[in-house]
Design a protein around this motif. Structure first.
Motif, PDB file in Angstrom:
ATOM      1  N   THR A  15       6.372  10.624   5.684  1.00  0.00           N
ATOM      2  CA  THR A  15       5.997   9.364   5.611  1.00  0.00           C
ATOM      3  C   THR A  15       6.192   8.553   6.924  1.00  0.00           C
ATOM      4  OG1 THR A  15       5.889   9.290   3.219  1.00  0.00           O
ATOM      5  CG2 THR A  15       5.742   7.150   4.349  1.00  0.00           C
ATOM      6  N   TYR A  38       6.039   4.911   9.024  1.00  0.00           N
ATOM      7  CA  TYR A  38       6.052   3.457   8.622  1.00  0.00           C
ATOM      8  C   TYR A  38       5.615   2.787  10.012  1.00  0.00           C
ATOM      9  CZ  TYR A  38       8.277   4.540   4.256  1.00  0.00           C
ATOM     10  OH  TYR A  38       8.532   4.875   2.961  1.00  0.00           O
ATOM     11  N   ASP A  96      -0.565  -2.805   3.540  1.00  0.00           N
ATOM     12  CA  ASP A  96       0.129  -3.769   2.494  1.00  0.00           C
ATOM     13  C   ASP A  96      -0.832  -4.729   1.698  1.00  0.00           C
ATOM     14  OD1 ASP A  96       0.118  -5.630   4.288  1.00  0.00           O
ATOM     15  OD2 ASP A  96       2.214  -5.689   4.706  1.00  0.00           O
ATOM     16  N   VAL A 110       4.822   0.264  -3.324  1.00  0.00           N
ATOM     17  CA  VAL A 110       5.337  -0.919  -4.160  1.00  0.00           C
ATOM     18  C   VAL A 110       4.545  -1.783  -4.345  1.00  0.00           C
ATOM     19  CG1 VAL A 110       7.268  -2.643  -3.995  1.00  0.00           C
ATOM     20  CG2 VAL A 110       7.426  -0.348  -2.578  1.00  0.00           C
ATOM     21  N   GLU A 133       4.913  -6.276   2.926  1.00  0.00           N
ATOM     22  CA  GLU A 133       5.961  -5.082   2.317  1.00  0.00           C
ATOM     23  C   GLU A 133       5.888  -3.965   3.244  1.00  0.00           C
ATOM     24  OE1 GLU A 133       8.525  -2.918   1.156  1.00  0.00           O
ATOM     25  OE2 GLU A 133       8.323  -4.727  -0.118  1.00  0.00           O
ATOM     26  N   GLN A 134       7.104  -3.766   3.827  1.00  0.00           N
ATOM     27  CA  GLN A 134       7.306  -2.573   5.012  1.00  0.00           C
ATOM     28  C   GLN A 134       7.001  -1.175   4.219  1.00  0.00           C
ATOM     29  OE1 GLN A 134       8.420  -2.249   8.218  1.00  0.00           O
ATOM     30  NE2 GLN A 134       7.502  -0.355   7.689  1.00  0.00           N
ATOM     31  N   ARG A 135       7.149  -0.888   3.037  1.00  0.00           N
ATOM     32  CA  ARG A 135       7.283   0.277   2.610  1.00  0.00           C
ATOM     33  C   ARG A 135       5.530   0.451   2.128  1.00  0.00           C
ATOM     34  NH1 ARG A 135      11.668  -0.604  -2.110  1.00  0.00           N
ATOM     35  NH2 ARG A 135      10.831  -2.569  -1.808  1.00  0.00           N
ATOM     36  N   ASN A 136       4.683  -0.308   2.235  1.00  0.00           N
ATOM     37  CA  ASN A 136       3.372  -0.248   1.845  1.00  0.00           C
ATOM     38  C   ASN A 136       2.625  -0.016   3.279  1.00  0.00           C
ATOM     39  OD1 ASN A 136       3.508  -0.261  -0.836  1.00  0.00           O
ATOM     40  ND2 ASN A 136       3.337  -2.610  -0.928  1.00  0.00           N
ATOM     41  N   ARG A 193       2.312   2.556   5.702  1.00  0.00           N
ATOM     42  CA  ARG A 193       2.818   3.683   5.897  1.00  0.00           C
ATOM     43  C   ARG A 193       1.330   4.493   6.338  1.00  0.00           C
ATOM     44  NH1 ARG A 193       1.443   3.027   0.914  1.00  0.00           N
ATOM     45  NH2 ARG A 193       1.288   4.636  -0.750  1.00  0.00           N
TER      46      ARG A 193
END
Length: 288
Positions: free
Chosen positions: A185, A187, A224, A269, A277-280, A282
């Motif tokens: 993954t 980011y 995101d 997330v 949202e950083q984790r989205n 990607r």
């Protein structure tokens, strides 16, 4: 620097007259310059640019580009900081910009991570071959030359990557069915499709796996929930294409890679619409 064959011949003729009138040129100087007090990287870089300059002058009669390489060689011989060419300074075909840009990012990341001191000869070779690749891609007619410069870059960069990231000591493999490779993954910053240094490192790891796995590769981009959904779909595809181009630049055949975008439709997330949202933000690299 957009010189094409017929135009370059005109420059060549003018340059010959100018040489006769003005005497010694940068090309003459780089033929015999001996770096004094230069670092091992700059000594190697001087030799690489000398080879490019002499070839362009004596074999191709391409005086403008020969002069460019000569000046960079002379600067290196004086121990100056000489950087790889900027892709935007060359009029390369639009469909080649992504691969060259990613290749330059890969090179600069290695140079900034001490490749100049740890692997001076290979790093210098990679830089010179990248510049050669950009020049030949701009001309876009001697396809064997383009391929040779590109391969020279890829071969040198592989040696640099291996030297900067030596393989870890192998451990005994567990018994039973091996776990599938990845996924990996990568980011991205908000509203960006540009790979960071950490992102490039992860892509290189995925490329190393790809060389051993030999399986088809899925590259899936995500965004995101901030911004319009149609914009996010396009952004997710741009991110996927950036990772795909980085894999190609690392030597993975394009025929093995399928890139796609999911937009904000598959959030890692779950968030409300409009939330950053950083984790989205990607791209996921999967081996299928």
């Amino acid at each position: 620097m957009a010189f094409y064959p017929s135009v370059k011949l005109l420059f060549a003729g003018a340059a010959v007259l100018l040489v006769a009138a003005c005497g010694t040129t940068d090309i003459d100087q780089v033929r015999t310059t001996q770096p004094a007090g230069a670092s091992p990287f700059n000594v190697a870089l001087t030799n690489e640019y000398r080879e490019l300059a002499v070839y362009e002058a004596d074999k191709m009669y391409d005086w403008p580009d020969a002069g460019t390489w000569a000046r960079k060689g002379l600067a290196a011989s004086n121990n100056q900081l000489v950087l790889p060419e900027q892709v935007g300074d060359w009029n390369v075909p639009a469909d080649k910009v992504g691969e060259l840009t990613t290749a330059r990012q890969r090179l600069v990341t290695a140079l900034d991570s001490s490749a100049r001191t740890k692997l001076p000869a290979d790093a210098a070779r990679a830089q010179a071959m990248f510049d050669c690749w950009a020049e030949q891609q701009e001309e876009n007619w001697q396809f064997d030359h383009i391929a040779a410069c590109r391969k020279g870059f890829m071969d040198a960069m592989q040696r640099v990557d291996e030297g900067m990231n030596p393989p870890k000591t192998a451990t005994s493999a567990p018994t039973g069915t091996p776990a599938p490779a990845g996924p990996y993954t990568v980011y991205f910053a908000f509203d960006s499709a540009t790979l960071s240094a950490e992102g490039l490192r992860i892509v290189r790891t995925a490329a190393d796996t790809a060389r051993s796995e030999k399986a088809p590769i899925g590259v899936v981009g995500h965004a995101d929930a901030a911004g319009p959904s149609d914009y996010n779909m396009n952004l997710s595809l741009r991110r996927a294409n950036a990772v795909r181009d980085a894999l190609i630049a690392d030597g993975i055949p394009v025929s093995r890679i399928a890139a796609s975008g999911q937009g904000e439709g598959d959030l890692a997330v779950p968030t409300a619409d409009g939330v950053r949202e950083q984790r989205n933000r990607r791209v996921v690299v999967l081996f299928r």
